[in-house]
Design an enzyme around this catalytic site. Structure first.
Site, PDB file in Angstrom:
ATOM      1  CE  LYS A 178      -3.427  -2.707  -0.144  1.00 62.52           C
ATOM      2  NZ  LYS A 178      -4.089  -2.927  -1.441  1.00 62.52           N
ATOM      3  NE  ARG A 186     -11.069  -7.481  -4.134  1.00 69.23           N
ATOM      4  CZ  ARG A 186     -10.711  -6.601  -3.214  1.00 69.23           C
ATOM      5  NH1 ARG A 186      -9.454  -6.429  -2.927  1.00 69.23           N
ATOM      6  NH2 ARG A 186     -11.605  -5.898  -2.557  1.00 69.23           N
TER       7      ARG A 186
END
Lengths: 459, 185
Positions: free
Chosen positions: A116, A292
């Site tokens: 991240k 995703r």
């Protein structure tokens, strides 16, 4: 075009993927744990392979068994769905090593966006606004403290290997930061195997607005508009909508373009989502990218008419996107209510059990994505989401009316669900007004539950 | 480009494995793309009487091609012969073939602990580890299951006699599939 896909997931998303493949004439292989031997996805697929004991780590996270299942059944590709191995770059690599096309972005893009802190840096270099904070990870508590002072308290200490609302810790003052850093780092180490932390300014009750993107292997990237996912409890989404209400056209446009830039910057292929927080002044900041398909993809499909799962399959096959940004049109408004088997009156305690009676809503512009059926068992091994109800209306008011109707006719007996709460929210003034932030449920839940009880609600 | 050339190009394209093609001849542009709908009309492979238009015709086709393992090519003959050894088509259908015994209080059902290819012998042409009727001791190797290019030995958990071997050499097996039935002694 792909010929046989191994669906490396379960529940409603596995069913979703299998349905798309069936429509495209692609064969499917389902995998299941011993707890899922009667699950819907195993029935719909052309073949089903048992891959392990019920716990996820023995089955749906068992890379060896999943790859082997794909190979012995002659699959040429793997669709990872969401959760489980979908954002595991190692798994994507192993698929490639075994000549299986991974239906998703390249392993490098997954790894980059999975870190991240690195994702923030990538966004920054793509001129995408990020939340003020550290550049990359902190060497230690001292660096975290310096960054926190620079952007101002309160701050969020975030795990670089976290994401999805996990590995977060709020720190209000400088005095607390050292202890908080050490605790958060060791938690992250044990939860994610990586204790690296970074600092972000804490933005009080922002709106959570994300942008869907699609990319092919030829460098073409388009956005499919944004979704408002601010209706959350403890970072878990309950209701999602497309497009975002009460967002200026200018901001929406800027966010959509920023998402495309971020996707291009990391060499993205397939379907992905850029998540932003938006403050009261409509300043937006990138927080992370999900590499995703997402749970709430149906609301985007409803307003654009584009089948995102089919586009995932097409781009994975090496096809060019069959449309340009100019071809993407937005029509009407869509809302999705997630149905989770939880007791809202008891701290949202998960309620596994058996479905005694089931009636899902139908009618025009109502879609249900679920894998449950009359008499099926909801096991305790996996997350408690059992389905989604999506409606599409001509505008937001129309969509809300449809959702009220759809939820009112839905019957799920045998387990407690969050449906009554969602139904109540459909009549709430603040929800109707739109523009509510992620603090809504935290603030309003006791009152809503009170109304529900007084109205004789029994769940 | 005359009509005959176009027809020939279309024919060649249809017979090829290409998805789309763009051709420019003498200033004329021709673009052909395979329709997704055409694929959806492929007959399902499991309806008797249909000739499936797909490359995959059953387990045998995969296994019979010979497997490249870390130890060199292990040529498996068509062990499963195209029969479904994996998976049920609907809930309630028995997972293994009807031939798997009921068991009984004294029978140890030896199940596959992972997904892979079952081999009855240490190498092709060698004697199987165990045969039906053979006595085994706890710790004896019963078979090898190949997974992720590694050979995994499956050992007996009990002393007993191998009552039945429920799978054939080269069969693909799933987690939990019954491989042997051993009468404990």
């Amino acid at each position: 075009m792909l010929k046989r896909v191994l669906v490396a997931n379960r529940g409603e998303i596995a069913v979703r993927i299998i349905r798309a493949c069936m429509e495209m004439g692609i064969e499917t292989v389902a995998v299941y744990s011993e707890a899922d031997k009667d699950a819907l996805h195993t029935v719909l697929a052309d073949k089903a392979v048992c891959i392990g004991a019920p716990p996820a780590k023995d089955s749906y996270l068992n890379i060896g068994n999943i790859i082997e299942a794909a190979k012995v059944t002659g699959c040429d590709s793997v669709h990872p769905g969401f959760g489980f191995l979908s954002e595991n770059s190692k798994f994507a690599e192993i698929c490639e090593d075994n000549s299986l096309i991974f239906i998703g972005p390249p392993p490098a893009a997954i790894a980059l966006m999975g870190d991240k802190a690195a994702a923030r840096e990538c966004a920054r270099t793509a001129r995408v606004p990020v939340v003020p904070g550290t550049a990359g990870t902190c060497a230690g508590p001292a660096e975290a403290a310096a960054a926190a002072k620079a952007c101002g308290f309160p701050v969020l200490l975030k795990a670089a290997a976290g994401g999805g609302g996990r590995g977060l810790r709020r720190v209000n003052t400088e005095a607390d930061i050292e202890a908080a850093f050490r605790a958060a780092s060791s938690e992250a180490e044990s939860a994610f195997g990586d204790g690296s932390m970074y600092v972000e300014k804490f933005i009080e009750n922002p709106r959570h607005i994300e942008v869907q993107i699609l990319a092919d292997k030829f460098g073409n990237v388009v956005h499919l508009g944004e979704r408002d996912c601010s209706m959350q409890r403890r970072n878990q989404k309950l209701i999602e909508e497309a497009p975002a209400a009460k967002l200026s056209g200018e901001t929406a446009r800027a966010m959509r373009e920023a998402a495309v830039r971020a996707a291009k910057a990391c060499g993205y292929v397939g379907a992905g989502t850029c998540e932003f927080v938006v403050d009261r002044d409509e300043n937006f900041y990138f927080i992370e990218m999900n590499t995703r398909i997402q749970v709430e993809h149906p609301v985007t499909e409803a307003v654009t008419g584009i089948d995102i799962v089919k586009e995932q399959i097409r781009t994975a096959s090496g096809e060019k996107l069959s449309f340009t940004q100019d071809d993407v049109e937005f029509r009407g408004h869509a809302i999705e209510c997630r149905i989770t088997a939880e007791d809202v009156s008891d701290g949202f305690r998960p309620c596994p059990g058996k479905i005694e009676f089931l009636h899902f809503p139908g009618g025009p512009s109502v879609r249900v994505d679920s894998a449950i059926y009359d008499g099926c068992e909801i096991s305790p091994y996996y997350d408690s989401m059992i389905g989604k109800i999506i409606v599409h209306g001509e505008n937001r008011t129309d969509a809300i009316r449809k959702m009220r109707r759809a939820l009112s006719e839905t019957v799920i007996n045998g387990v407690k669900t969050t449906l009554p709460l969602s139904h109540l929210i459909m009549y709430d003034t603040e929800f109707l007004r739109g523009g509510f932030d992620t603090g809504f449920l935290e603030r309003r839940l006791p009152e809503l539950l009170d109304i529900y009880r007084k109205a004789g609600g029994d769940n | 480009m005359n009509v005959e050339e176009i027809k020939e190009l279309i024919q060649t394209f249809a017979e090829s494995g290409l998805e789309e093609i763009e051709a420019e001849l003498d200033g004329n542009r021709l673009y052909l793309k395979r329709s997704a709908d055409a694929q959806a009309q492929v007959a399902p492979a499991n309806i008797p009487g249909f000739c499936p238009n797909t490359v995959y015709t059953g387990w045998g086709a995969q296994i019979g091609q010979g497997l490249q393992t870390g130890q060199g090519t292990h040529d498996i003959t068509n062990g499963s012969g195209g029969t479904d050894v994996i998976g049920a088509d609907a809930p309630g259908v028995a997972k293994s073939s009807a031939a798997v015994g009921e068991g009984g209080a004294n029978t140890e059902m030896v199940k596959a602990p992972l997904v892979g290819i079952f081999y009855e012998a240490p190498a092709p042409g060698e004697e199987p580890f165990v045969k039906e009727g053979q006595k085994v001791k706890k710790g004896d190797v019963l078979c090898v299951i190949e997974a992720m290019k590694m050979m995994n030995e499956l050992k007996a958990d009990v002393d007993g006699t191998v009552k039945k071997v429920d799978v054939k050499n080269g069969d693909a097996v799933e987690f939990g599939q019954v491989l042997f039935e051993v009468e404990r002694c």
